[in-house]
Design a protein around this motif. Sequence first.
Motif, PDB file in Angstrom:
ATOM      1  N   PHE A 207      38.138  45.626  33.580  1.00 37.05           N
ATOM      2  CA  PHE A 207      36.427  45.561  33.548  1.00 37.05           C
ATOM      3  C   PHE A 207      36.265  46.116  32.087  1.00 37.05           C
ATOM      4  CE2 PHE A 207      38.509  46.241  37.794  1.00 37.05           C
ATOM      5  CZ  PHE A 207      37.826  45.232  38.410  1.00 37.05           C
ATOM      6  N   PHE A 209      34.462  45.112  28.672  1.00 36.80           N
ATOM      7  CA  PHE A 209      33.190  43.883  27.844  1.00 36.80           C
ATOM      8  C   PHE A 209      33.509  44.922  25.883  1.00 36.80           C
ATOM      9  CE2 PHE A 209      32.092  47.217  31.434  1.00 36.80           C
ATOM     10  CZ  PHE A 209      31.434  46.074  32.132  1.00 36.80           C
ATOM     11  N   LYS A 252      30.878  41.498  35.957  1.00 39.99           N
ATOM     12  CA  LYS A 252      31.574  42.738  35.977  1.00 39.99           C
ATOM     13  C   LYS A 252      31.726  43.477  37.230  1.00 39.99           C
ATOM     14  CE  LYS A 252      34.456  41.068  32.755  1.00 39.99           C
ATOM     15  NZ  LYS A 252      35.971  41.409  31.915  1.00 39.99           N
ATOM     16  N   LYS A 255      32.501  42.278  40.551  1.00 36.10           N
ATOM     17  CA  LYS A 255      34.022  42.059  40.100  1.00 36.10           C
ATOM     18  C   LYS A 255      34.826  43.432  40.521  1.00 36.10           C
ATOM     19  CE  LYS A 255      35.668  38.753  38.028  1.00 36.10           C
ATOM     20  NZ  LYS A 255      36.003  37.737  36.613  1.00 36.10           N
TER      21      LYS A 255
END
Length: 337
Positions: A207, A209, A252, A255
């Motif tokens: 997770f 970025f 994201k 998810k």
Amino acid sequence: MKLLALETSCDETAFAILEDGERVLANLVASQEELHRRYGGIVPELASRKHMELILPLAYETLEKAGTLLTQIEAVAVTNGPGLIGSLVIGVSFAKALSFAQKIPLLAVDHINAHFLAAFLEEKKPPFPFLALVVSGGHTALFLVEDYLKFYLLGQTRDDAAGEAFDKVAKLLGLGYPGGRIISRLAEKGDPQSIPLPRPLLDKENFDFSFSGLKTAVVNFVKGLKKKGLPIPVHDLCASFEAAVVEVLVTKTLKALSVTRVQDLVIAGGVAANKRLRKEFQEAAQKMGFRLFLPRPEFCTDNAAMVGVAGYQKWLRGEFAGLDLDVYARSQFPRYK
Ligand SMILES: Nc1ncnc2c1ncn2[C@@H]1O[C@H](COP(=O)(O)OP(=O)(O)OP(=O)(O)O)[C@@H](O)[C@H]1O
Ligand SMILES: [Mg+2]
């Protein structure tokens, strides 16, 4: 119970008065945008000096707006990190002085915690546990929130924050500061599919970025056009850039919802004021059946009302800070396992 909250972690001097931790009696923000604009970003020393100048008059104005006397204030909540050290010190010193003089509890608040607690300022409040996506000028992070003050980090940016990427791209295109709002306005007239830009870390099984590669892709695209003497399609570039950032954030987060099996999502921080982001998350919520909690835009960007929400929870728990309270530049959040 009336609580005074203040926020000086960055370039906004902000005060709020909250009743029982949720009714906002006054919420004032003095932005320093004008001051920093000509430098294309925040100059920390100027920011702290400006906080010094603004803090006392703004405190009085807030009391007046709320129709409240200083003697009616029962506690003072202040952001003590993360943020610019010099700016934080101004707010924290002010809060300490008030706490000492009025003999009221001092409550220390983490700015990122406050950002997602902004959701409790709205009528429809999120139930625990929920996921929180904080997208701001300095942070892009996903949390599993078990309680007001108990939360775990699922992932965060490895380099630039989403807001920072907006600001840097705006600077590169000579659009001004702060960039988020300007890019988003120009993007409305552009085609988000016109320029292919990368979606960093989109298919990675974590997770985290990353937005600096996306920013570099924009830099290279602009350089290429300049070399050929071609004009820069500003609207299309803004739209394509914004779409790339939003797609990564949405994908994201979806998810994370599916992995944690959590049904409620809070989005907060300055970038959560972005219209495209709000629209795409609203559409996803409808399609996938999760509940979305989006604070109104003025509670997304820096404000003191959100600090008041967090401060009130500390007050309820008797978690008072001492006059030795320190400030910090970065937060260390416990990891989700
Ligand atoms: N409509 C918008 N679209 C995209 N970005 C936006 C929009 N409005 C504001 N921003 C961005 O939000 C950021 C400011 O948000 P915020 O005030 O929460 O951040 P900060 O307090 O500077 O950082 P942090 O909260 O991480 O300490 C800026 O980077 C700005 O460009
Ligand atoms: Mg902020």
